[in-house]
Scaffold this motif. Sequence first.
Motif, mmCIF file in Angstrom:
data_model
loop_
_atom_site.group_PDB
_atom_site.id
_atom_site.type_symbol
_atom_site.label_atom_id
_atom_site.label_comp_id
_atom_site.label_asym_id
_atom_site.label_seq_id
_atom_site.Cartn_x
_atom_site.Cartn_y
_atom_site.Cartn_z
ATOM 1 N N LEU A 146 13.344 0.752 3.775
ATOM 2 C CA LEU A 146 13.057 -0.440 4.577
ATOM 3 C C LEU A 146 12.376 -1.500 3.713
ATOM 4 C CD1 LEU A 146 13.128 -1.443 7.622
ATOM 5 C CD2 LEU A 146 10.718 -0.759 7.700
ATOM 6 N N THR A 147 12.935 -2.711 3.720
ATOM 7 C CA THR A 147 12.367 -3.797 2.923
ATOM 8 C C THR A 147 11.144 -4.388 3.609
ATOM 9 O OG1 THR A 147 13.762 -5.440 4.014
ATOM 10 C CG2 THR A 147 14.664 -4.398 2.030
ATOM 11 N N TYR A 148 10.441 -5.253 2.877
ATOM 12 C CA TYR A 148 9.278 -5.931 3.457
ATOM 13 C C TYR A 148 9.696 -6.728 4.685
ATOM 14 C CZ TYR A 148 6.295 -9.987 4.203
ATOM 15 O OH TYR A 148 5.556 -10.967 4.797
ATOM 16 N N GLU A 149 10.833 -7.424 4.601
ATOM 17 C CA GLU A 149 11.308 -8.213 5.744
ATOM 18 C C GLU A 149 11.567 -7.308 6.952
ATOM 19 O OE1 GLU A 149 12.481 -8.484 2.677
ATOM 20 O OE2 GLU A 149 11.754 -10.507 2.145
ATOM 21 N N GLY A 150 12.058 -6.099 6.695
ATOM 22 C CA GLY A 150 12.298 -5.157 7.779
ATOM 23 C C GLY A 150 11.009 -4.700 8.439
ATOM 24 N N LEU A 151 9.972 -4.426 7.619
ATOM 25 C CA LEU A 151 8.681 -4.020 8.181
ATOM 26 C C LEU A 151 8.089 -5.155 9.006
ATOM 27 C CD1 LEU A 151 6.532 -1.787 8.318
ATOM 28 C CD2 LEU A 151 5.432 -2.837 6.323
ATOM 29 N N LEU A 152 8.219 -6.394 8.489
ATOM 30 C CA LEU A 152 7.728 -7.548 9.220
ATOM 31 C C LEU A 152 8.449 -7.680 10.560
ATOM 32 C CD1 LEU A 152 5.858 -10.039 9.169
ATOM 33 C CD2 LEU A 152 7.705 -11.309 8.073
ATOM 34 N N ARG A 153 9.751 -7.408 10.559
ATOM 35 C CA ARG A 153 10.538 -7.487 11.798
ATOM 36 C C ARG A 153 10.045 -6.463 12.819
ATOM 37 N NH1 ARG A 153 15.935 -8.629 13.481
ATOM 38 N NH2 ARG A 153 15.899 -10.363 12.017
ATOM 39 N N GLN B 133 0.825 -1.204 0.000
ATOM 40 C CA GLN B 133 0.000 0.000 0.000
ATOM 41 C C GLN B 133 0.863 1.260 0.000
ATOM 42 O OE1 GLN B 133 -3.294 0.111 -0.081
ATOM 43 N NE2 GLN B 133 -3.887 2.150 0.615
ATOM 44 N N PHE B 134 2.005 1.214 0.704
ATOM 45 C CA PHE B 134 2.824 2.414 0.860
ATOM 46 C C PHE B 134 4.098 2.405 0.002
ATOM 47 C CE2 PHE B 134 0.051 2.419 4.482
ATOM 48 C CZ PHE B 134 -0.310 3.749 4.584
ATOM 49 N N ASP B 135 4.379 1.297 -0.652
ATOM 50 C CA ASP B 135 5.510 1.263 -1.585
ATOM 51 C C ASP B 135 5.046 1.872 -2.905
ATOM 52 O OD1 ASP B 135 7.876 0.791 -2.881
ATOM 53 O OD2 ASP B 135 7.548 -1.374 -3.149
ATOM 54 N N VAL B 136 4.899 3.182 -2.904
ATOM 55 C CA VAL B 136 4.288 3.906 -4.026
ATOM 56 C C VAL B 136 5.075 3.723 -5.321
ATOM 57 C CG1 VAL B 136 3.536 6.170 -4.853
ATOM 58 C CG2 VAL B 136 3.334 5.596 -2.428
ATOM 59 N N ASP C 201 17.667 -1.110 2.321
ATOM 60 C CA ASP C 201 18.243 -1.383 0.989
ATOM 61 C C ASP C 201 18.576 -0.069 0.310
ATOM 62 O OD1 ASP C 201 19.036 -2.367 -1.419
ATOM 63 O OD2 ASP C 201 17.090 -3.227 -1.995
ATOM 64 N N GLY C 202 19.714 0.517 0.704
ATOM 65 C CA GLY C 202 20.173 1.757 0.092
ATOM 66 C C GLY C 202 19.123 2.846 0.125
ATOM 67 N N GLU C 203 18.935 3.511 -1.047
ATOM 68 C CA GLU C 203 17.964 4.609 -1.128
ATOM 69 C C GLU C 203 16.532 4.103 -1.194
ATOM 70 O OE1 GLU C 203 18.941 7.109 -4.367
ATOM 71 O OE2 GLU C 203 20.851 7.797 -3.519
ATOM 72 N N GLY D 180 10.993 -1.166 -1.448
ATOM 73 C CA GLY D 180 11.445 -0.581 -0.188
ATOM 74 C C GLY D 180 10.606 0.614 0.187
ATOM 75 N N LEU D 181 10.581 0.941 1.471
ATOM 76 C CA LEU D 181 9.851 2.117 1.952
ATOM 77 C C LEU D 181 10.872 3.174 2.350
ATOM 78 C CD1 LEU D 181 7.116 0.467 4.253
ATOM 79 C CD2 LEU D 181 6.907 1.142 1.850
ATOM 80 N N ASN D 182 10.972 4.241 1.517
ATOM 81 C CA ASN D 182 11.894 5.318 1.864
ATOM 82 C C ASN D 182 11.296 6.185 2.967
ATOM 83 O OD1 ASN D 182 10.044 7.075 0.626
ATOM 84 N ND2 ASN D 182 11.032 6.845 -1.375
ATOM 85 N N ARG D 183 12.008 7.235 3.373
ATOM 86 C CA ARG D 183 11.566 8.039 4.519
ATOM 87 C C ARG D 183 10.200 8.682 4.260
ATOM 88 N NH1 ARG D 183 15.438 9.127 8.516
ATOM 89 N NH2 ARG D 183 14.260 10.954 9.201
ATOM 90 N N GLU D 184 9.981 9.109 3.020
ATOM 91 C CA GLU D 184 8.696 9.738 2.695
ATOM 92 C C GLU D 184 7.553 8.724 2.790
ATOM 93 O OE1 GLU D 184 6.561 12.039 -1.064
ATOM 94 O OE2 GLU D 184 8.749 11.897 -0.985
ATOM 95 N N GLU D 185 7.791 7.506 2.281
ATOM 96 C CA GLU D 185 6.766 6.460 2.320
ATOM 97 C C GLU D 185 6.529 5.970 3.753
ATOM 98 O OE1 GLU D 185 7.606 4.643 -2.171
ATOM 99 O OE2 GLU D 185 8.735 3.917 -0.432
#
Length: 802
Positions: A70-77, A17-20, A65-67, A25-30
């Motif tokens: 946060l990856t999906y695995e990171g959000l799950l964590r 939903q937020f990985d526009v 993951d760089g720029e 990955g979810l950057n700071r804005e997302e």
Amino acid sequence: MATRGSRSEKVKRIFQQFDVNRDGGLNREEMSALVVAVNPRVKFSEEQINAILDEVFRTYSEFIDGEKGLTYEGLLRTYDDGAGDVDRDFEALGLELKVEDNAGTSIAIEEASSSSIADERVMEPHKKQRTAAWAASPNHGIVFDDTWKLVDDLEILIKRLKSKQTKDGKVKNDNSDVYSEGWSRELGPSTEITDKRVNWEETGHDYAVFVKELGVLRSRADGARSREEAFDGHMAIGRVLYDQHLFKEALVSFKRACELQPADVRPHFRAGNCLYVLGRHSESKEEFLLALEAAEAGGSQWAYLLPQIHVNLGIALEGEGMVISACEHYREAAILCPTHFRALKLLGSALFGVGEYKAAVKALEEAIYMKSDYADAHCDLASALHGMGDDDNAIKEFQRAIDLKPGHVDALYNLGGLYMDMGRYQRASEMYTRVLSVWPNHWRAQLNKAVALLGAGETEEAKKALKEALKMTNRVELHDAVAHLKQLQKKKLKGNGGGNGEEAFIIVEPSKFKTVGEKTTLRAYLSTALDIRSFQRITRLNRCDVDQIKKEINETDVPMSYSGGVPEKSIRKASLEEILRRLLKFLKPETFIGAVKAINQKVLSILDESESGRLDLGMFFAVLAPVCGGSAEKRKRIAYEALLWRPVNEGSNQIRKTDAQRYIKLLRAIYIPSQGASEMLEIHGEMDASLVSLAEFTAMFDDPDWGFGIMSTLLKLELGDRNRHGNHVCATCRYPIIGSRFKEIKSHFSLCSQCYSEGKVPPTSRLEEYRFKEYANESEAMKDKCMWFGIHSKGGSTPATS
């Protein structure tokens, strides 16, 4: 490996939903958009958003993951670590979970197995409904394929047991589907466990068969090809059993996992959870300490679990009554994970528990800022505000907790108490009625309802409520309350100056109270002694023999501190709490918490005036000695030895006079605050190098004006404040007299100790001067009466007639 459980699917949907930009990955804005969206009631400032994002990106740097971010695995964590509530966030975003027929949620039929339950395995397209989300978690999930077979077989065993026990009516309160597996709720308040806990019948044949077959599964786990696979099997078995509230059996599995991999944090952590739920708080604490030790030794590998360990360790410590120690771990959890609203709530509640209301309010307000619908936090915030005297805001917070959770017993009960304090008896009665509708056997609510009704002038209803309370418990205070009601009905009293009724009492200035006989206690002395006695009752310190303090002095090894320039044996409050636990080892945890609160508010607040969190242990022992059990001489001697133990006096057999003076003034500031507080201001830097012997110290101690001469009155209360005086009731409060009876010589009315100390007399006896004689018991009164009759029989020619 197949994905199990809807939890990971929900996280995936939130991520998508937020990985526009669809870059994985979810950057700071997302991430910012996600934080704001899942907290619709919270108005974040830019600084707060940046602080949250900085913490997330720092804590989960391995998943950045760089720029891309946060990856999906990171959000799950983050969700696995308790930083958020998946179900709440998913619902707040209005998302729906789409289940596809072949989306990996079903499990293929396994090959034939030697297990007798293998034939019962069937394909379940919606098995995700019953397999916990932890199975697919990257932190606590299943690693080996053969472990899945163990899980499947175990679930069939549990299903079979549940079916048999349900058929026989043995399983009670089966709400396992709504029981939260999340770590932050595993050790929640009793209502969170008892309301949703499945109670298995463990004594029947069905359960014995289950345990036997479970043993077969454990043997299969032990027979795995490697130590790691065996560990994986026992952890999975333990988690399934825990989810089904088979805590004793789960504990066996986690203990076995601890044996297989002692340095792994997870089995210790899970074993600690089991032990806590089973009520074995001390053992639970030890497991969490082992988990903490392993996590700190393991470096960054276990960093994600550290906040969880600190929170659960804190809760286990509270279970033992060690609230100050628990505060330290809640603080640590909040530092490690600033968004952890539950850690802040627990910190605030614990601070309230030890009487530190201002700090409690701050922590609870922060928790509510992060989670505005946190009913428990609103309730505890209200209690803390009431403790600070802010009753208007306290009522609002109690009401907010009740709005969020209409059956919140603590909020209803405490709001009733607040209304009682404010004199709003009708509203108080309504609150207690609501408590009883949720918890019918709550005898304290029933008793307080009776008192509230009495205050509201509804005597008949109060009597009915008291009778109901008597059916629930046979405590002596209820019988006293019944006797009190009867006396009030006889006198038709309606409160002091209330309505058209007669005044209940008038208050007389101290100068008009005179004493008859040397044994009669002065009114001012009694008032102070009653306050100290009340402190003794709350803390039970008079049940602790003062020799125990001597033992602590001899056995406690305290490192020297030079923080103030002067050497002293100072100690942290949490360490002091451990010493108090040894001194008051006979107390139940909940009673010990009340004792620590009273000691913290009355004693530690004076000794730690700078709020450094450290205390002079020798001075603490000396201040405590006069209110412990033992003879007056022994208490003074131990106080002197505690002062002698301090570094400034060490190596000498006498203490410095300046130390003795400071001690006496501290003693008065703590126990006689009306006089002692001003005396503390007089302490200045004059250096008297003279020494004081025990005899000289005793003389200073016994000085009635500048020492602690009140002790003789305190000892009298300790010996006789449980004495009853037959049918005598106090002329003002109408309660049966317990303790000393004070009889007015001219008007012949009697007062209890409390009313005498407050100067209350019945309005029917208005005199220019009141002369009282104190009777410790009825035998003294009888002797007095016999002497009076003897005098009259000698003085008159004819015997007196009645």
